[in-house]
Scaffold this motif. Structure first.
Motif, PDB file in Angstrom:
ATOM      1  N   SER A  63     -13.336   1.863 -10.507  1.00  8.82           N
ATOM      2  CA  SER A  63     -12.732   2.317  -9.251  1.00  8.82           C
ATOM      3  C   SER A  63     -11.965   1.164  -8.618  1.00  8.82           C
ATOM      4  N   TYR A  64     -10.905   1.488  -7.898  1.00 10.21           N
ATOM      5  CA  TYR A  64     -10.230   0.505  -7.059  1.00 10.21           C
ATOM      6  C   TYR A  64      -9.459   1.251  -5.984  1.00 10.21           C
ATOM      7  N   GLY A  65      -9.132   0.518  -4.943  1.00 10.18           N
ATOM      8  CA  GLY A  65      -8.512   1.141  -3.781  1.00 10.18           C
ATOM      9  C   GLY A  65      -7.166   1.766  -4.103  1.00 10.18           C
ATOM     10  N   ASP A  66      -6.957   2.972  -3.655  1.00  6.59           N
ATOM     11  CA  ASP A  66      -5.687   3.660  -3.885  1.00  6.59           C
ATOM     12  C   ASP A  66      -4.513   2.925  -3.252  1.00  6.59           C
ATOM     13  N   ASP A  67      -4.797   2.134  -2.212  1.00  9.66           N
ATOM     14  CA  ASP A  67      -3.723   1.418  -1.527  1.00  9.66           C
ATOM     15  C   ASP A  67      -2.974   0.483  -2.473  1.00  9.66           C
ATOM     16  N   LEU A  68      -3.667  -0.044  -3.487  1.00  7.16           N
ATOM     17  CA  LEU A  68      -3.022  -0.965  -4.421  1.00  7.16           C
ATOM     18  C   LEU A  68      -1.904  -0.277  -5.193  1.00  7.16           C
ATOM     19  N   LEU A  69      -2.128   0.970  -5.561  1.00  5.85           N
ATOM     20  CA  LEU A  69      -1.143   1.682  -6.362  1.00  5.85           C
ATOM     21  C   LEU A  69      -0.095   2.383  -5.517  1.00  5.85           C
ATOM     22  N   LYS A  70      -0.373   2.549  -4.231  1.00  2.48           N
ATOM     23  CA  LYS A  70       0.570   3.230  -3.348  1.00  2.48           C
ATOM     24  C   LYS A  70       1.627   2.302  -2.766  1.00  2.48           C
ATOM     25  N   ILE A  71       1.535   1.004  -3.082  1.00  2.00           N
ATOM     26  CA  ILE A  71       2.546   0.065  -2.598  1.00  2.00           C
ATOM     27  C   ILE A  71       3.900   0.470  -3.186  1.00  2.00           C
ATOM     28  N   ASN A  72       4.844   0.762  -2.320  1.00  2.77           N
ATOM     29  CA  ASN A  72       6.138   1.276  -2.767  1.00  2.77           C
ATOM     30  C   ASN A  72       7.168   0.153  -2.792  1.00  2.77           C
ATOM     31  N   VAL A  73       7.536  -0.255  -3.996  1.00  2.00           N
ATOM     32  CA  VAL A  73       8.553  -1.300  -4.154  1.00  2.00           C
ATOM     33  C   VAL A  73       9.745  -0.761  -4.944  1.00  2.00           C
ATOM     34  N   SER A  74       9.902   0.551  -4.944  1.00  4.92           N
ATOM     35  CA  SER A  74      10.942   1.172  -5.762  1.00  4.92           C
ATOM     36  C   SER A  74      12.345   0.741  -5.341  1.00  4.92           C
ATOM     37  N   VAL A  75      12.567   0.548  -4.046  1.00  9.32           N
ATOM     38  CA  VAL A  75      13.896   0.154  -3.577  1.00  9.32           C
ATOM     39  C   VAL A  75      14.245  -1.237  -4.103  1.00  9.32           C
ATOM     40  N   GLN A  76      13.308  -2.197  -3.969  1.00 14.79           N
ATOM     41  CA  GLN A  76      13.558  -3.555  -4.454  1.00 14.79           C
ATOM     42  C   GLN A  76      13.746  -3.580  -5.969  1.00 14.79           C
ATOM     43  N   GLU A  77      12.913  -2.812  -6.677  1.00 11.69           N
ATOM     44  CA  GLU A  77      13.010  -2.798  -8.140  1.00 11.69           C
ATOM     45  C   GLU A  77      14.344  -2.223  -8.603  1.00 11.69           C
ATOM     46  N   GLU A  78      14.770  -1.133  -7.999  1.00  9.71           N
ATOM     47  CA  GLU A  78      16.020  -0.507  -8.407  1.00  9.71           C
ATOM     48  C   GLU A  78      17.212  -1.416  -8.120  1.00  9.71           C
ATOM     49  N   ALA A  79      17.171  -2.108  -6.975  1.00  8.91           N
ATOM     50  CA  ALA A  79      18.267  -3.019  -6.637  1.00  8.91           C
ATOM     51  C   ALA A  79      18.333  -4.170  -7.641  1.00  8.91           C
ATOM     52  N   LEU A  80      17.185  -4.732  -8.010  1.00  5.07           N
ATOM     53  CA  LEU A  80      17.159  -5.817  -8.988  1.00  5.07           C
ATOM     54  C   LEU A  80      17.649  -5.328 -10.352  1.00  5.07           C
ATOM     55  N   TYR A  81      17.184  -4.162 -10.732  1.00  4.45           N
ATOM     56  CA  TYR A  81      17.574  -3.591 -12.028  1.00  4.45           C
ATOM     57  C   TYR A  81      19.088  -3.392 -12.106  1.00  4.45           C
ATOM     58  N   GLN A  82      19.670  -2.786 -11.078  1.00  9.26           N
ATOM     59  CA  GLN A  82      21.109  -2.522 -11.083  1.00  9.26           C
ATOM     60  C   GLN A  82      21.918  -3.818 -11.087  1.00  9.26           C
ATOM     61  N   GLN A  83      21.433  -4.811 -10.346  1.00  2.00           N
ATOM     62  CA  GLN A  83      22.144  -6.090 -10.284  1.00  2.00           C
ATOM     63  C   GLN A  83      22.237  -6.743 -11.653  1.00  2.00           C
ATOM     64  N   TYR A  84      21.127  -6.772 -12.381  1.00  4.64           N
ATOM     65  CA  TYR A  84      21.113  -7.488 -13.654  1.00  4.64           C
ATOM     66  C   TYR A  84      21.514  -6.599 -14.823  1.00  4.64           C
ATOM     67  N   LYS A  85      21.552  -5.301 -14.625  1.00  2.00           N
ATOM     68  CA  LYS A  85      22.093  -4.421 -15.648  1.00  2.00           C
ATOM     69  C   LYS A  85      23.614  -4.536 -15.693  1.00  2.00           C
ATOM     70  N   LYS A  86      24.214  -4.782 -14.544  1.00  2.00           N
ATOM     71  CA  LYS A  86      25.674  -4.830 -14.443  1.00  2.00           C
ATOM     72  C   LYS A  86      26.230  -6.244 -14.544  1.00  2.00           C
ATOM     73  N   ASN A  87      25.343  -7.245 -14.559  1.00  2.00           N
ATOM     74  CA  ASN A  87      25.803  -8.631 -14.610  1.00  2.00           C
ATOM     75  C   ASN A  87      26.617  -8.900 -15.870  1.00  2.00           C
ATOM     76  N   HIS A  88      27.749  -9.581 -15.706  1.00  2.00           N
ATOM     77  CA  HIS A  88      28.545  -9.977 -16.861  1.00  2.00           C
ATOM     78  C   HIS A  88      27.987 -11.255 -17.487  1.00  2.00           C
ATOM     79  N   SER A  89      27.362 -12.091 -16.667  1.00  2.00           N
ATOM     80  CA  SER A  89      26.713 -13.302 -17.176  1.00  2.00           C
ATOM     81  C   SER A  89      25.202 -13.083 -17.163  1.00  2.00           C
TER      82      SER A  89
END
Length: 277
Positions: A139-165
């Motif tokens: 068992s572990y606290g549900d709060d650990l898995l409910k942390i929402n970082v989807s906005v930060q992750e998507e922004a990082l992903y798009q930045q480095y997916k499109k990077n030319h260097s």
């Protein structure tokens, strides 16, 4: 985040380009191996029953739980650290090995907002015929898995997916504990990659932390996944060795971290002043 500052002196030979500055100390390496052997010899007869939560026999399986959680849920913006061992109980299980029952607390160390209790079992094999290392999160606290970082992750992903260097960075953090802000997510990602290695290497007689990301290189990718090659330095607290591993991973927000290859490198590092996670 639980942080330790370390000044480590261990041996090195055959450094690849981009690795930290090192010198060879074969005598020190031999001394470390002798000390590690002595520690293992003393601990061949492990305690059974209730363990002191602050001592190594309880801390080791608890760190395994931390690494296990990171392999399941870790990302550049979500990383788990051991906060405190509250209770630990050990027993021998015929045919399986040695089982540790743990009550502990785990902290999400990037956002630094959530600490939750966790119950787990860890079974270390004692014989070659035993099953491999087993971790069972009860068992572990549900709060650990409910942390929402989807906005930060998507922004990082798009930045480095499109990077030319393609990204390249080294010495995260450097000898003064510094790293550029844009590299911090890749230090976290290196910690997640390291957890896969440390989970596989952990035994009753080891205690691993990640010491440093020596190098991280973004590789070309033909699919929707970002691909990275990491050179990471792991600190084994019992032997005091700092061990180098090369880890090839992919990452994307929907797929998480996947390890493609792990390879132990044939050198360790001397005079490394850094931060352990």
């Amino acid at each position: 985040m639980i942080l330790w500052v370390l000044l480590a002196s261990v041996a090195l030979s055959g450094v690849t380009t981009g690795s930290p500055t090192v010198t060879a100390h074969p005598d020190a390496a031999s001394e470390n191996r002798v000390q590690a052997t002595a520690v293992v010899a003393v601990e061949e007869v492990m305690e059974t029953g209730e363990l002191n939560p602050n001592h190594y026999p309880a801390q080791r399986p608890a760190k395994v739980v931390q690494h296990y959680l990171n392999t399941l849920h870790g990302s550049p913006y979500k990383l788990f650290g051991l906060h405190k061992v509250k209770r630990a109980y050990a027993e021998d299980v015929p045919g399986s090995g040695r089982k540790y029952q743990l009550e502990l607390s785990v902290q999400e160390v990037v956002q630094k907002q959530t600490t939750a209790s966790c119950s787990a079992e860890v079974i270390f094999p004692r014989e070659a015929t035993h099953p491999p290392l087993q971790v069972n999160i009860l068992s572990y606290g549900d709060d650990l898995l409910k942390i929402n970082v989807s906005v930060q992750e998507e922004a990082l992903y798009q930045q480095y997916k499109k990077n030319h260097s393609l990204l390249f960075a080294q010495n995260l953090p450097d000898s003064y504990g510094h790293m550029e802000p844009e590299h911090v997510p890749f230090w976290h990602l290196g910690a997640v990659a390291s957890s896969f290695v440390m989970l596989g290497e952990s035994t009753e007689y080891t205690l691993y932390n990640m010491a440093q990301v020596a190098n991280v290189t973004q590789l070309p990718s033909d699919d929707d996944l970002l691909k990275f090659e990491y050179d990471v330095l792991l600190h084994e607290m019992v032997s005091q060795d700092i061990i180098a591993w090369k880890v090839l991973i992919t990452w994307s927000p929907p797929e998480g971290v996947k390890v493609l290859k792990m390879e132990k490198r044939d050198y360790t590092v001397t005079n490394l002043k850094t931060t352990l996670l």
